[in-house]
Scaffold this motif. Sequence first.
Motif, PDB file in Angstrom:
ATOM      1  N   ALA A 550       0.831  -1.223   0.000  1.00 26.29           N
ATOM      2  CA  ALA A 550       0.000   0.000   0.000  1.00 26.29           C
ATOM      3  C   ALA A 550       0.858   1.263   0.000  1.00 26.29           C
ATOM      4  CB  ALA A 550      -0.956  -0.006   1.195  1.00 26.29           C
ATOM      5  N   TRP A 551       1.849   1.264  -0.894  1.00 25.87           N
ATOM      6  CA  TRP A 551       2.746   2.419  -0.979  1.00 25.87           C
ATOM      7  C   TRP A 551       2.526   3.235  -2.251  1.00 25.87           C
ATOM      8  CZ3 TRP A 551       7.992  -0.384   0.405  1.00 25.87           C
ATOM      9  CH2 TRP A 551       8.075  -0.535   1.803  1.00 25.87           C
ATOM     10  N   GLU A 552       1.403   2.996  -2.932  1.00 29.73           N
ATOM     11  CA  GLU A 552       1.200   3.684  -4.224  1.00 29.73           C
ATOM     12  C   GLU A 552       1.339   5.204  -4.075  1.00 29.73           C
ATOM     13  OE1 GLU A 552      -0.953   1.498  -2.845  1.00 29.73           O
ATOM     14  OE2 GLU A 552      -2.237   0.592  -4.366  1.00 29.73           O
ATOM     15  N   HIS A 553       0.713   5.737  -3.015  1.00 25.91           N
ATOM     16  CA  HIS A 553       0.663   7.195  -2.873  1.00 25.91           C
ATOM     17  C   HIS A 553       2.061   7.805  -2.730  1.00 25.91           C
ATOM     18  CE1 HIS A 553       0.586   5.427   1.119  1.00 25.91           C
ATOM     19  NE2 HIS A 553       1.138   6.542   1.577  1.00 25.91           N
ATOM     20  N   ILE A 554       2.988   7.053  -2.083  1.00 23.32           N
ATOM     21  CA  ILE A 554       4.338   7.590  -1.880  1.00 23.32           C
ATOM     22  C   ILE A 554       5.025   7.789  -3.231  1.00 23.32           C
ATOM     23  CG2 ILE A 554       6.611   7.116  -0.884  1.00 23.32           C
ATOM     24  CD1 ILE A 554       5.125   5.409   1.208  1.00 23.32           C
ATOM     25  N   PRO A1412     -11.390  -1.270   3.367  1.00 23.34           N
ATOM     26  CA  PRO A1412     -10.757  -0.494   2.289  1.00 23.34           C
ATOM     27  C   PRO A1412      -9.405  -1.135   1.955  1.00 23.34           C
ATOM     28  CG  PRO A1412     -11.476   0.938   4.078  1.00 23.34           C
ATOM     29  CD  PRO A1412     -11.626  -0.473   4.582  1.00 23.34           C
ATOM     30  N   LEU A1413      -9.058  -1.161   0.675  1.00 22.96           N
ATOM     31  CA  LEU A1413      -7.823  -1.845   0.246  1.00 22.96           C
ATOM     32  C   LEU A1413      -6.585  -1.298   0.949  1.00 22.96           C
ATOM     33  CD1 LEU A1413      -7.882  -2.500  -3.601  1.00 22.96           C
ATOM     34  CD2 LEU A1413      -7.747  -4.131  -1.756  1.00 22.96           C
ATOM     35  N   GLN A1414      -6.519   0.029   1.043  1.00 19.75           N
ATOM     36  CA  GLN A1414      -5.348   0.680   1.644  1.00 19.75           C
ATOM     37  C   GLN A1414      -5.135   0.143   3.056  1.00 19.75           C
ATOM     38  OE1 GLN A1414      -3.549   2.979   0.003  1.00 19.75           O
ATOM     39  NE2 GLN A1414      -2.186   3.621   1.643  1.00 19.75           N
ATOM     40  N   THR A1415      -6.219   0.066   3.821  1.00 14.79           N
ATOM     41  CA  THR A1415      -6.129  -0.411   5.208  1.00 14.79           C
ATOM     42  C   THR A1415      -5.675  -1.860   5.249  1.00 14.79           C
ATOM     43  OG1 THR A1415      -8.033   1.002   5.627  1.00 14.79           O
ATOM     44  CG2 THR A1415      -7.408  -0.523   7.381  1.00 14.79           C
ATOM     45  N   LEU A1416      -6.337  -2.702   4.439  1.00 19.59           N
ATOM     46  CA  LEU A1416      -6.028  -4.133   4.456  1.00 19.59           C
ATOM     47  C   LEU A1416      -4.540  -4.369   4.158  1.00 19.59           C
ATOM     48  CD1 LEU A1416      -6.718  -7.191   4.272  1.00 19.59           C
ATOM     49  CD2 LEU A1416      -7.240  -6.820   1.876  1.00 19.59           C
ATOM     50  N   ARG A1417      -4.054  -3.757   3.080  1.00 17.32           N
ATOM     51  CA  ARG A1417      -2.699  -4.057   2.635  1.00 17.32           C
ATOM     52  C   ARG A1417      -1.643  -3.462   3.553  1.00 17.32           C
ATOM     53  NH1 ARG A1417      -3.797  -3.117  -3.845  1.00 17.32           N
ATOM     54  NH2 ARG A1417      -5.066  -5.003  -4.143  1.00 17.32           N
ATOM     55  N   SER A1418      -1.991  -2.364   4.220  1.00 20.01           N
ATOM     56  CA  SER A1418      -0.974  -1.751   5.081  1.00 20.01           C
ATOM     57  C   SER A1418      -0.854  -2.496   6.415  1.00 20.01           C
ATOM     58  CB  SER A1418      -1.312  -0.288   5.332  1.00 20.01           C
ATOM     59  OG  SER A1418      -2.564  -0.207   5.982  1.00 20.01           O
TER      60      SER A1418
END
Length: 1580
Positions: A550-554, A1412-1418
């Motif tokens: 979940a590092w896409e945003h970085i 939410p995907l972001q939460t799950l993957r992080s």
Amino acid sequence: MPGREANPAAFSAAPVYVCVDAPPSPARCAQRPSSSTMSLAFCGNENNSAAYNVEKGVLNNGCFVDALNVVPHVFLLFITFPILFIGWGSQSSKVHIHHSTWLHFPGHNLRWILTFILLFVLVCEIAEGIVSDGVSESRHLHLYMPAGMAFLAAITSVVYYHNIETSNFPKLLIALLFYWTLAFITKTIKFVKFCDNGVGFSQLRFCLTGLLVILYGMLLAVEINVIRVRRYVFFKTPKEVKPPEDLQDLGVRFLQPFVNLLSKGTYWWMNTFIKTAHKKPIDLKAIGKLPIAMRALTNYIRLNEAFEAQKNKRSPYPQGSKSIWCALCWAFGRPLVLSSTFRILADLLGFAGPLCISGIVHHVGKGNNTISPQIKILGVFFISSQEFLANAYVLAVLLFFALLLQRTILQASYYVAIETGINLRGAIQTKIYNKIMQLSSSNMSMGEMTAGQICNLVAIDTNQLMWFFFLCPNLWAMPVQIIVGVLLLYYLLGISALIGAVVIIVLAPVQYFVATKLSQAQRSTLEYSNERLKKTNEMLRGIKLLKLYAWEHIFHSSVEETRQKEMTSLKAFALYTSISIFMNAAIPIAAVLTTFVVHAHLTGNADFSPSVAFASLSLFHILVTPLFLLSSVVRSTVKALVSVQKLSEFLSSEEIGEEHDKCSEPRSADNHSKYQVVITNGFFTWTSEGSATLSNIDIRIPQGQLTMIVGQVGCGKSSLLLATLGEMQKTSGNVFWNSSIPDSETGEDVSPEKETAVDTEVRKRGSVAYASQKPWLLNATVEENIIFESPFNKQRYKAVIDACSLQPDIDILPHGDQTQIGERGINLSGGQRQRISVARALYQQTNVVFLDDPFSALDIHLSDHLMQEGILKMLREDKRTIILVTHKLQYLPHADWIIAMKDGTIQREGTLKDIQKSESELFEHWKTLMNRQDQELEKETIIERKTVLERKNLRRTRYSREALLKDDEEDEEEITESDDDDNLSSVLHQRAKMPWRACGKYLSSAGILLLPLLVLSQLLKHTVMVAIDYWLAKWTSDVISAKSDLVQKNCSVCQEYNHSRYSRVFSILCCLGIILCLVTSIAVEWTGLKVAKKLHYCLLNKIILAPMRFFETTPLGSILNRFSADCNTIDQHIPATLECLSRSTLLCVSALAVISYVTPMFLIALLPLAIICYFIQKYFRVASRDLQQLDDSTQLPLLCHFSETVEGLTTIRAFRYEGRFRQKLLEYTDSNNIASLFLTAANRWLEVRMEYIGACVVLIAAVTSITKSLYNQLSSGLVGLGLTYALMVSNYLNWMVRNLADMEIQLGAVKRINGLLKTEAENYEGLLSPSQIPQNWPDRGEIQIQNLSVRYDSNLKPVLKHVSAHISPGQKIGICGRTGSGKSSFSLAFFRMVDTFEGRIIIDGIDIAKLPLQTLRSRLSIILQDPILFSGTIRFNLDPEKKCTDSMLWEALEIAQLKHVVKALPGGLDAIVTEGGENFSQGQRQLFCLARAFVRKTSIFIMDEATASIDMATENILQKVVMTAFADRTVVTIAHRVHTILNADLVIVMKRGVILEYDKPEVLLEQEDSVFASFVQADK
């Protein structure tokens, strides 16, 4: 004599008469009073007509002489028509297809030129007849009818000649011989009679007749010359002449050098080509081969001769840039002189426009009153040339012809310059390539010449020189144009013209300044875009990891940040571009404003008539062009000077010495047949100044045996091989090659008797199969790389593949051994590259094989297999001479001869036994090393091979998926072509259509505010432009009428008032125009910036949020292309093209509107012209786009070939393959050049046609406005306005079509990006809001899998079927199974990376589908089997979110056994990681990935074959650490080596997506028939 007197009457009886009821007798008709309709007769029919007076003899009767002049023309028409229609009409189709009989007779070009001049003179004669006849009471047909017949005959003669020439049948030319003779005689009679009757030079008809006598005489001379050379008549033996060699070869399709002059000038031969392009796409086959004179080899020979000539002059700097310029001029100067001459001629003809406009407007103002001619000789009136030119219609026709000629010559000038540039580029590229082949290796290795520099020289500098040659004619033509323009302005306007010219000239340096700023801005933009591409590339390569963590945003923000910097420099680029566009538009307005206002006010009683005003306006338009060009010509010249400087440095760099040497000591014949190579007392160095790298080299290499060279790293082993091959510089000593063995290359055998004679002479070595330490591969298929230009032998090929264990690797590749490798296609691992390189050396049939450390990138099993099967079996048993450099000492017992090296000298040479006896210490040292290596061998078990194979199988599934998609690479959204005819037709339909939707998308991206501003500002600007010119027309017309009023009233007051009122409005309009120019140029660039920003932002967002499936099915290169090439097009090219297109289109539209307003009659003629225009642009656009793509696509292999050659120079020279590679280069260069030439010819084809349509517009506008002004009292100002605008149309029509074609190609980028923007994103939203998810979830790590079924895509089969399992908190689970059993899919299901269509996974009581995907993957951690590192620091790689303290990072590194490695690096945690982590080994990278997962301290931890690249010892440590450090966490391990999960709490065995066994390992091992037990058994 009665008969004679009746004769003239007979002539005049032929024409039709106006007297109806009387018999046709001239006497009766003449007596009739002339009726209101003017009667028509050959000799005219006034009373007492002198036309019938034959008292002084019939030849003194003007009418009879004219009648006599008709005879030759009628004779020619009667004779040639049957031959033309019957003979060639039937077989015309055949003649067109086979151009193999084409031939030029002697004097071909001269004949065409003379015929054109003849036609022009005849048109003048017709016009002169009509004008002078307008004065007499009746019509005298004999004044212009003979000229009309002559005109027809001249056209027929040239058509007839063309057909004879193309079918090579000279006997029929006899008809033309008679015709020219008769025409010459009759014209001479007429001329003599004029002289007798006192007609002189002051009469135009006398001059025209004299000219015709000369022309007919010259044409007769040309005809006689053909007989003299070809001897087809009057000689016994006719001369047989064959058509040019190129035309015998039907592969040559570029016919420009072979067609006749008319076709050359109008590019008529391109018609069929452009028509076929519309039916089927153009490919390399369609454009065929280059004509011999244009091939790279021909031009290279010419250039080389020039270089040699320069050298022979013994100038002190034989290779300096001055001598290069001289050589280039010597080789390619002549066509340039021709081009420059054409250019100057065309520019001078260009001034006919303003002058004719001035004349026409002037005469129209006076009512076109021709002065009545006073002179009447031979019964008819004669007029002088002044009187002739005082007719507005005559000027209109002259203007039309001047335009046609000017445009044709101008295009010819462009064509010749561009063709010369292309030929020059081919020659220089070949010259550079030949130099590369002789470059000393030290230049490359010492970094004096990098491959990048050489590729730049080829890609950039040769093109700079080519562009300079394109623009070169401007250097001479521009000063001429400016001087003549200023002189004419001065003649028209006096001193005020100079003020306007000064305004233009003063602003020229400003333009140059802006142009230099522009190129600087472009350079800085390029740097940022390279950085952005590097980041984007990394992001795409590691996209799986980014999604799992979940590092896409970085990474998204990192790319965006670089994009922001790029946008800043793009803003500067846009600003300077808009200033440049603004200046181009505003300078002429400013110049016109100052000139006219000054002219009206300063010069009090100045002539300010419309004729002066509009002629000056046209002149300003002409003057501005060279000044715009000035900045680009100066820039191009500066660049060319720099390029030649670089070229001269490159050409004077050091070359390799000839590597065959004399052997000093004569030896007996039998003695040295034992040795293949002998070096005595050799000292070798890399650079001539440097110290010796190898010293005191005395070695003998036995023939037909295996010699091994061993020694520590850096002791000179590879250098010794290269020195033997002649790659190093020898300071002293001798290298002796034994060439008595028949070589497969030469096949010669030197017998011992001959040999002693050869001994002391220079010895040439044969071909050596050489595998360098750093493997070098061609950009070709695997098979082509191994065979390397040798004949294919299937059995041998299979044996080589087996010896190098390449079969499993080939099976993975998408197309097996036909897969393209190298720069494009799939990149291989180091070991695979090395084995292909060795396979090449094994496959060749050479006597000598050099292998430089072939085992370095291979594991122990592959090395053993290669040694046994390849080197010992294939080579040694074949009695080949092998030299093997190696570090693997366990192979020493196989060697027949050993050379031990130390610090660049030979420590010892001999057999292993010799060394054991004499150097026991060395032998013992080797023995301990050998043992160590053998123990390694025992440790690595067979299972290693299994894992390798299983991983390869996994890669196979991955590749085959990619391969399927690689095939349909580029435009996913474009129509996929199949073999069906309907489909093909729809594809062709697509090709012909403009991409309007993409255009709409582009403009709509500009936003709601900018788009109306853009459109409105453009429309307003052009309206104001028209208003300025319209006001000028009104002003000047009013001035004239005011003056004529004053003349009538005889007063000279109140004149001043007029001017000030008009000039005030004129000034306001001009200033408004200048402001609007600024607004439009800024609006266009601003729009471009906004769209570029928006499209890139949307694209990046879409791509980074796309599901993983998208990346698996779309080739990485295709996505990267959208970010690189397509974004660059949108950033920099579309705005400029859009501006150019809108400007030229609106100019044409406003011009046509003005002409139609001035003379509405013009609209009738406009329709057919518009239809012709539409079809021309439609056909051209399709052909142009195909040719543009061909030009780009043929450039790539050429550049690849250069970089390949530079990298593999030593290998090519060792193999002695220089010739083959040169041949390849010539093919690549020629195919690139033929594409460029066709593109040029297509552009010229379009421009000539558009210019001709423009000339027709001018003619029609002129004729209609003259007629209207004579009958309807149209003011002369408006006539001037209409004509000035008509001239503009002809300039801008072809720009409109060219820009339309460019725009279409560039909008392809928007279309492709738009296709990607339709990608569905992953669903990142969850059903649960953040408040419903516990802060520390998952804290226990309990996993429940209920009836889970998973697939990669909705249209694919499931990869997991109804899987259920329960994992308690803190358990260690091992999952195993064969490749493709669904192990990895199992791990991806936790992260929702695959499509779960049935069942669910519950972690700590929450269904993961609701998160939410972001939460799950992080909140989960995974380690992938492929280690991925990003460029940056170690800290960034472990913790990009910057959440951890240093102590936490050090702890993670300690767990991963990396603490000591990182501590040793400069900067510790801030040490740099290069792209892809290349500065760490594969195993270390894997450990970093482990550390990265430890940093995340999540309660669930998944390891997907995470220890595949790590050696056994480290792995054992890791296993223990994981058990202790993660004692309280749930760990799921997916294993290939089953022993790694023997300590797990539970084992899951999978097969084809279902769970086969699910229990504790010890329980499963006790069961006899368990699959797990069989795995463990195999792993021992």
